[in-house]
Structures are given as structure tokens and as C-alpha cells.
Design a protein around this motif. Sequence first.
Motif, PDB file in Angstrom:
ATOM      1  N   PRO A   1       1.220  16.391  61.150  1.00  0.00           N
ATOM      2  CA  PRO A   1       1.003  17.614  60.865  1.00  0.00           C
ATOM      3  C   PRO A   1      -0.073  18.274  61.760  1.00  0.00           C
ATOM      4  CG  PRO A   1      -0.319  16.013  59.520  1.00  0.00           C
ATOM      5  CD  PRO A   1       0.877  15.098  60.369  1.00  0.00           C
TER       6      PRO A   1
ATOM      7  N   GLN B   1       8.318  28.458  53.228  1.00  0.00           N
ATOM      8  CA  GLN B   1       7.290  27.955  52.499  1.00  0.00           C
ATOM      9  C   GLN B   1       8.144  26.842  51.369  1.00  0.00           C
ATOM     10  OE1 GLN B   1       3.920  28.619  53.207  1.00  0.00           O
ATOM     11  NE2 GLN B   1       4.817  30.069  54.801  1.00  0.00           N
TER      12      GLN B   1
ATOM     13  N   ASN C   1       2.769  23.887  55.795  1.00  0.00           N
ATOM     14  CA  ASN C   1       2.050  23.340  56.990  1.00  0.00           C
ATOM     15  C   ASN C   1       3.071  23.466  58.220  1.00  0.00           C
ATOM     16  OD1 ASN C   1       0.261  22.364  55.257  1.00  0.00           O
ATOM     17  ND2 ASN C   1       1.610  20.596  54.411  1.00  0.00           N
ATOM     18  N   ASP C   2       2.544  22.964  59.368  1.00  0.00           N
ATOM     19  CA  ASP C   2       3.085  22.982  60.626  1.00  0.00           C
ATOM     20  C   ASP C   2       3.104  21.516  61.119  1.00  0.00           C
ATOM     21  OD1 ASP C   2       3.869  25.921  60.811  1.00  0.00           O
ATOM     22  OD2 ASP C   2       1.758  26.219  61.715  1.00  0.00           O
ATOM     23  N   TYR C   3       4.193  21.128  61.856  1.00  0.00           N
ATOM     24  CA  TYR C   3       4.392  19.757  62.296  1.00  0.00           C
ATOM     25  C   TYR C   3       4.957  19.837  63.657  1.00  0.00           C
ATOM     26  CZ  TYR C   3       4.452  19.377  57.011  1.00  0.00           C
ATOM     27  OH  TYR C   3       4.259  19.095  55.728  1.00  0.00           O
TER      28      TYR C   3
ATOM     29  N   GLY D   1       7.910  24.528  61.259  1.00  0.00           N
ATOM     30  CA  GLY D   1       6.986  25.605  60.661  1.00  0.00           C
ATOM     31  C   GLY D   1       7.445  26.807  60.451  1.00  0.00           C
ATOM     32  N   TYR D   2       6.765  27.795  59.383  1.00  0.00           N
ATOM     33  CA  TYR D   2       7.277  29.123  59.415  1.00  0.00           C
ATOM     34  C   TYR D   2       7.231  30.003  60.379  1.00  0.00           C
ATOM     35  CZ  TYR D   2       8.229  33.235  56.594  1.00  0.00           C
ATOM     36  OH  TYR D   2       8.539  34.626  56.134  1.00  0.00           O
TER      37      TYR D   2
ATOM     38  N   SER E   1       8.789  21.823  67.228  1.00  0.00           N
ATOM     39  CA  SER E   1       7.761  22.385  66.336  1.00  0.00           C
ATOM     40  C   SER E   1       8.328  22.786  65.203  1.00  0.00           C
ATOM     41  CB  SER E   1       7.046  23.742  66.825  1.00  0.00           C
ATOM     42  OG  SER E   1       6.362  23.386  68.008  1.00  0.00           O
TER      43      SER E   1
ATOM     44  N   GLY F   1       6.567  23.405  53.816  1.00  0.00           N
ATOM     45  CA  GLY F   1       6.715  24.843  54.789  1.00  0.00           C
ATOM     46  C   GLY F   1       5.218  25.582  54.832  1.00  0.00           C
TER      47      GLY F   1
END
Length: 323
Positions: A322, A294, A212-214, A276-277, A274, A210
Amino acid sequence: TPSLEDEIHEKFQKKFRLVDIDSFEHGKDFSTAENPQQSKLALIPKRIGDRYKHDIEGIRGTIDALEVLNLLLRENNPTNPVCYDQLVEGKQDCEEIRDDGLFALMDDCGFGPSAVWKGEENMDPFVLSGLRKGSLTGSAVGLNARASLDRFRSFRKHGGWVLSPLHLGRYRKDYLLRAIAKRNGIGANNPEEAIYPVAYFDCYDNLLDGSNDYSITFNASKMKQSARVFWSITAYSRNTQKLMDHPYSIQHRHFSVSTLKGMAENEKGEITVSVGYTPPQEQGLRSNWLPVNQGGFYLIARLYGPSSEVMNGPWDMPNIVPV
């Protein structure tokens, strides 16, 4: 068909014994059920319910779990062979699924379907020692995330995803796969009903995290053909196997992205999910955002009403990239 539904209900669902979670947590006596249909509830011993209170997961890997298993095995009489394929698909010739050898071993250890649990104090000390070691080993090794990762690596994979094997939900004697499915997703439909691509890694074979963003980009029209009913993606904690308790998810009850909820398409007819956090900057893309905390997580996609191409190939999920 209605007749098939009745047959399935008669032969399968009536054999299950449902236990109310709140009752189990508080150690209530199930023998005095008010609803007649609940009179056949599995009798979880009150002392076990009292011992674990709200920590139901705590029973895993203990001797108490074997006492509960013994009770469920005796009630459900699994020694009667059942032809699963005949029941579900109407086939007349099929292999009987027999677990006689396994049940005989369980009986010798005191918790099989033909045995009556006598308590730890009445067990052979060598058998008791072995059961304790086996229970702990099974929980610590056989059902943990590493076992899942190693097993999933052996399945067909693409872009970070692995496709569930076609005997998921119809396990026969693949006990490890059954245990992994229960550990990570409670249960599974037969592949004709749903296919479950799972991802622990991104397209570069790095564990999902978490921090990272994907992004995952789908062709909307092709996905409608691949999942004729609907499709979705849900994120789970790699440590707890539970839904992500991201603040946005809790506030908006948004734990998954799904075509049932509606997802935004771009001018090319693509749906970009998307993960991600933090949410996407464009407000219109919030429906495509899958919030994660995270730390480590994994994804389960669900394709209901999968096409024959999804089941038999060639077909792959798009890359988890990523950002």
C-alpha cells in the motif's frame, strides 16, 4: 503436436455444446440452427430463456438451473470414464476419474445424466424442498467471495498473493475448487500452460480496496525467465467478479497490464505496477498503471509458459505494498 491436438478435439471439444448468449437471452428456439455444425447446440428451454431475459446470472440458485444441468448431462454423457492424464500427457497408466456415486445421487433427485427432468410439479415435495435449499445454499455460501477467500488462504502465499494449486484445471474430485475457479475466472488452463497467482489482500493481510493505492515491483529479467511466453495482471470487482469499469479502462480498453502491451522499466531493470483509481503523474508510466474503482477488488496474475521454479518452488510473487 498436431496428432495430440486432433485427439483432444475428438475426445473433448466435440462433447461440448455451445449456446449463443444472445439467443439464450432472447429465448430463441435452438432446434432450427442454420449452420449444420450448430445443430447440436444445447436446447435451453424457451420458457427459461424468456423468464430470465438479459439476467443470465439470475438462473443461479434456482430449480431452473437443474433442468438445464439435466439436459447438458444427458447430452454430454459424462458417465463414460475418461483418463484425463493419458489424453493430455500421453500416460498409459492413470486413475480413471469416476463420479458414479455423485451421478447416482443426481439421478435420484431427478436431474442426473440417466434421469429425464419431469418438472417441479411432478417431483416429490421433500426432494423439491431439499433441492431449493441446496441450490440457494450453494449460491449464497459455497460460491461466494468468502468461500474463495477461505479456500485461497489455505494455499501457499506471499506478499498478498496466493499461488494456484497444481491441480487447478485438472480438478478431479475437488468440486469446490472447480466451482470457485468458474465463479472467479470462468476456467483455467493446466499448470504446465499457465499459473494464476491471485490476490485479495495486500502484503499486510488487509483486503484490497480501491480507496487505496498499491505498488508491485518486479525484476524484469527474472519475470522473463519465470513466464517464458508472457505475464499479465488484471483487476476484478470483488462484488461482481467482473472487470473494472473504470472510465480510463473503458475509454482506452486498458483492463490489464501485460508484457504483451509493453511495460516501462526503470534504470535498475525493474517494472513497478501501480494499482489505484488515479494514474501516475509521469505520463511514461501509464502502461504500468492498473486502474481500479473505489471499493473491494482482487487481482489475478497470469504467467504463461511458467518455469519449473514457478510450479515447484521456491518462487514467489513480489509484495503488494500500500502506498
